[in-house]
Design an enzyme around this catalytic site. Structure first.
Site, PDB file in Angstrom:
ATOM      1  N   GLU A  18       0.797  -0.954   0.068  1.00  0.00           N
ATOM      2  CA  GLU A  18       0.039   0.200  -0.027  1.00  0.00           C
ATOM      3  C   GLU A  18       0.989   1.339  -0.009  1.00  0.00           C
ATOM      4  OE1 GLU A  18      -3.146  -0.031  -0.385  1.00  0.00           O
ATOM      5  OE2 GLU A  18      -3.738  -1.997   0.301  1.00  0.00           O
ATOM      6  N   CYS A  37      -2.271   9.508   2.077  1.00  0.00           N
ATOM      7  CA  CYS A  37      -1.904   8.460   0.777  1.00  0.00           C
ATOM      8  C   CYS A  37      -2.837   8.963  -0.405  1.00  0.00           C
ATOM      9  CB  CYS A  37      -1.669   7.190   0.862  1.00  0.00           C
ATOM     10  SG  CYS A  37      -3.439   6.348   1.548  1.00  0.00           S
TER      11      CYS A  37
HETATM   12  P1  NAD Z   1       8.111   5.474   4.781  1.00  0.00           P
HETATM   13  O1  NAD Z   1       8.075   4.829   3.567  1.00  0.00           O
HETATM   14  O2  NAD Z   1       9.156   6.266   5.281  1.00  0.00           O
HETATM   15  O3  NAD Z   1       7.868   4.106   5.963  1.00  0.00           O
HETATM   16  C1  NAD Z   1       6.755   3.401   6.118  1.00  0.00           C
HETATM   17  C2  NAD Z   1       7.257   2.263   7.036  1.00  0.00           C
HETATM   18  O4  NAD Z   1       8.085   1.654   6.285  1.00  0.00           O
HETATM   19  C3  NAD Z   1       7.786   2.704   8.318  1.00  0.00           C
HETATM   20  O5  NAD Z   1       7.358   1.919   9.353  1.00  0.00           O
HETATM   21  C4  NAD Z   1       9.329   2.616   8.120  1.00  0.00           C
HETATM   22  O6  NAD Z   1      10.041   2.087   9.200  1.00  0.00           O
HETATM   23  C5  NAD Z   1       9.319   1.203   7.350  1.00  0.00           C
HETATM   24  N1  NAD Z   1      10.595   0.828   6.359  1.00  0.00           N
HETATM   25  C6  NAD Z   1      11.275   1.832   5.800  1.00  0.00           C
HETATM   26  N2  NAD Z   1      12.316   1.229   4.995  1.00  0.00           N
HETATM   27  C7  NAD Z   1      12.050  -0.136   5.303  1.00  0.00           C
HETATM   28  C8  NAD Z   1      12.594  -1.233   4.635  1.00  0.00           C
HETATM   29  N3  NAD Z   1      13.727  -1.166   3.974  1.00  0.00           N
HETATM   30  N4  NAD Z   1      12.093  -2.540   5.219  1.00  0.00           N
HETATM   31  C9  NAD Z   1      11.128  -2.662   5.766  1.00  0.00           C
HETATM   32  N5  NAD Z   1      10.566  -1.426   6.369  1.00  0.00           N
HETATM   33  C10 NAD Z   1      10.672  -0.122   5.979  1.00  0.00           C
HETATM   34  O7  NAD Z   1       6.610   6.181   4.818  1.00  0.00           O
HETATM   35  P2  NAD Z   1       6.110   7.463   5.871  1.00  0.00           P
HETATM   36  O8  NAD Z   1       6.838   8.480   5.472  1.00  0.00           O
HETATM   37  O9  NAD Z   1       5.854   6.526   7.278  1.00  0.00           O
HETATM   38  O10 NAD Z   1       4.724   7.461   5.230  1.00  0.00           O
HETATM   39  C11 NAD Z   1       4.207   8.349   4.194  1.00  0.00           C
HETATM   40  C12 NAD Z   1       4.175   7.384   2.966  1.00  0.00           C
HETATM   41  O11 NAD Z   1       3.444   6.341   3.076  1.00  0.00           O
HETATM   42  C13 NAD Z   1       3.452   8.220   1.560  1.00  0.00           C
HETATM   43  O12 NAD Z   1       4.446   7.706   0.613  1.00  0.00           O
HETATM   44  C14 NAD Z   1       2.093   7.562   1.621  1.00  0.00           C
HETATM   45  O13 NAD Z   1       1.309   8.028   0.411  1.00  0.00           O
HETATM   46  C15 NAD Z   1       2.093   6.387   2.086  1.00  0.00           C
HETATM   47  N6  NAD Z   1       1.010   5.671   2.453  1.00  0.00           N
HETATM   48  C16 NAD Z   1       0.138   4.797   1.701  1.00  0.00           C
HETATM   49  C17 NAD Z   1      -0.968   4.553   2.165  1.00  0.00           C
HETATM   50  C18 NAD Z   1      -1.737   3.376   1.168  1.00  0.00           C
HETATM   51  O14 NAD Z   1      -2.633   2.744   1.728  1.00  0.00           O
HETATM   52  N7  NAD Z   1      -1.703   3.437   0.051  1.00  0.00           N
HETATM   53  C19 NAD Z   1      -1.688   4.628   3.168  1.00  0.00           C
HETATM   54  C20 NAD Z   1      -0.793   5.590   4.063  1.00  0.00           C
HETATM   55  C21 NAD Z   1       0.563   5.948   3.842  1.00  0.00           C
END
Ligand code: NAD
Length: 519
Positions: free
Chosen positions: A271, A305
């Protein structure tokens, strides 16, 4: 041109929030050892101050948690699904009883305005209700067999521990979309919340533990939280004992997680980022469009998102709609998300602010006219990042417009007709949410047809954000293709078996194959 800040519209003078965070964590039953003695500092975006220190999981902790989760799964998968639903019902009751406190904690930790913090907890309650009903509806098909005296059917079984990696912007609801379904499906849970929002995760875990105690015989380790950054998520991602990884966050993260899970033939539910558009047609109700656009683009300070990021306006209504929007952008109330009347709270952190400014600079360099976008000073919150949402009039869909900047920037593009509008709408790498404002039935149906929007969500006369849990949620292309929440999203948390049963006294083979042996 930069719109002037209307100081009267800024809810200023914040008091510190750390004391209230302490009280809330106490009232939600979170063990102080979990957030007072640890290493990672947690900041509130409301004031920018440090409000807690959380202990992070090591790689060894992840391994041990997975082992507990596998043991819990082995016990949980044999519990009848409607009984598993009872645990989710009790979780929903805990969430109802603690909605105000948890919603407030969401506000303090993620910066959402009060109604959105509460709305996030309501969404958790809604998905619990949905999952309780689902616990009696995990149906499989019966399929006609070509062989006489045979019957075919599908059965759905629990799949194993589910790893749930979540983003900061929906710090608790996204866990519940996954967790409520996975629990009734018979799976155990391992949650890696965003490192920016671990406190709400610890609070939800405390509520889960209360629900489990009331339930009576839930296995130990059925739901666990692993606090930490990307490295903790990566350890979970690489563990072959975790058959499903549901990861919510940026496309950057999803590209890494998707590849690593695929390498070990695991299943991922991705997602990821969106770059959502709305098309405004000449027949649109402009009052309704204005309200829909304003909420979708500025709500949650553009940190959903599904936030509206691109507005594609027909030239016939552009000059009427866009100046009205600019006026709304110039007068919206920004400031303390706890204060009544505030509509725009803070950005999550400095990095988000810098990302926003860099995108606006690129847009200016491409010749855009930028309304707003500047930092707003709020007394008592010098280390926090409040901004006026930016409305950016731009001639074409240049590179920066195709990129998801996680901040309140709305690019506005002028178009001649629906075909051009749909091509622009689909002309980005992401495919999460979209909408059209029109009163023309042909336009609305075309937008939702095979030649219309290529997104997972396509709305008519509402903005792209604010989904309900009853529908499957997710998107295409770089959004990752995963689906969560309603409809048949539950199937991703189970494994499917096809069963063929022979109740005859002969053994006919399929496709007319004969294979007679003597013996
Ligand atoms: P992010 O990608 O920085 O982090 C999200 C999660 O991934 C965190 O828990 C982080 O620790 C983890 N993570 C980071 N690198 C990783 C790796 N290499 N392996 C495993 N886990 C890892 O995102 P953010 O800044 O917290 O959130 C914003 C983003 O999330 C935006 O792009 C937004 O569009 C997206 N988002 C999408 C949805 C959806 O349902 N499509 C919903 C909410 C947010």
């Amino acid at each position: 041109m930069t719109a002037k800040i209307n100081a009267a519209r800024i809810n200023a003078a914040l008091g510190p929030v750390a004391g209230e965070v302490t009280e809330l964590l106490g009232s939600l039953g979170v063990d102080p050892a979990l957030w007072q003695d640890g290493g990672r500092a947690v900041r509130s975006p409301v004031t920018g101050e440090v409000v807690a220190h959380v202990a992070e999981a090591s790689a060894a902790d992840v391994g041990a948690a997975v082992e507990r989760s596998v043991a819990a799964f082995h016990a949980w998968r044999t519990v009848p699904a409607p009984r598993r639903g009872e645990l989710v019902r009790l979780l929903g009751e805990e969430l109802r009883a603690h909605k105000a406190a948890l919603g407030r904690l969401v506000t303090l930790e993620a910066g959402k305005i009060v109604s959105e913090g509460l709305g996030e907890v309501q969404e958790m309650i809604d998905i619990c209700d949905f999952a309780v009903g689902l616990s009696r509806q995990l149906y499989g098909l019966t399929i006609a067999s070509e062989r006489p005296g045979h019957r075919m059917m599908e059965t759905w079984h629990p799949v194993g521990p589910v790893g749930i990696i979540t983003a900061f912007n929906f710090p608790v609801a996204v866990w519940s979309w996954n967790a409520a379904l996975a629990l009734v499906c018979g799976d155990s849970l391992l949650w890696k919340p965003s490192e920016k929002t671990p406190l709400t995760a610890l609070a939800v875990q405390a509520l889960f533990e209360r629900a489990a105690a009331a339930f009576g015989d839930a296995p130990e380790g059925l739901s666990q939280v692993l606090v930490g950054g990307g490295e903790v998520g990566a350890a979970l991602t690489d563990d072959a004992r975790v058959p499903v990884i549901s990861a919510t966050g940026s496309t950057r993260m999803g590209r890494i997680v998707g590849e690593r899970v695929a390498k070990r033939f695991g299943r991922s539910i991705l997602e990821l980022g969106g770059n959502n558009a709305a098309i405004v047609c000449p027949s649109a109700d402009l009052d309704l469009s204005l309200r829909g656009i304003a909420f979708a683009a500025m709500g949650t300070a553009g940190q959903r998102c599904t936030s509206l990021r691109r507005l594609i306006v027909n030239e016939g209504v552009y000059d009427e709609l866009v100046p009205r929007l600019a006026k709304a952008y110039g007068s919206v109330t920004i400031g303390d998300p706890r204060a009544a009347g505030t509509l725009i709270g803070p950005l999550i952190d400095k990095q988000a602010y810098e990302g926003m400014q860099a995108a606006l600079d690129k847009a200016r360099a491409a010749g855009a006219t930028v309304h707003g976008g500047e930092r707003v000073a709020v007394a008592g919150a010098e280390e926090a990042y409040y901004v006026r949402p930016a409305l950016v009039e731009i001639e074409s869909q240049v590179e920066v417009v195709k990129h998801e900047t996680f901040a309140p920037i709305l690019y506005v593009l002028r178009v001649g007709g629906l075909t051009e509008a749909i091509a622009l709408q689909n002309g980005v790498p992401q495919g999460l949410s979209s909408s059209i404002f029109t009163n023309d039935m042909r336009e609305a149906e075309t937008f939702m047809s095979a030649e219309g929007s290529d997104c997972g969500i396509a709305n008519v006369n509402i903005g792209p954000s604010g989904a309900e849990i009853g529908g499957a949620f997710g998107g295409e292309k770089e959004t990752g293709g995963g689906r969560e929440a309603g409809s048949d999203a539950w199937k991703a948390y189970m494994r499917r078996a096809t069963n063929t049963i022979n109740y005859s006294r002969t053994l006919p083979l399929a496709q007319g194959v004969s294979f007679d042996v003597e013996g």
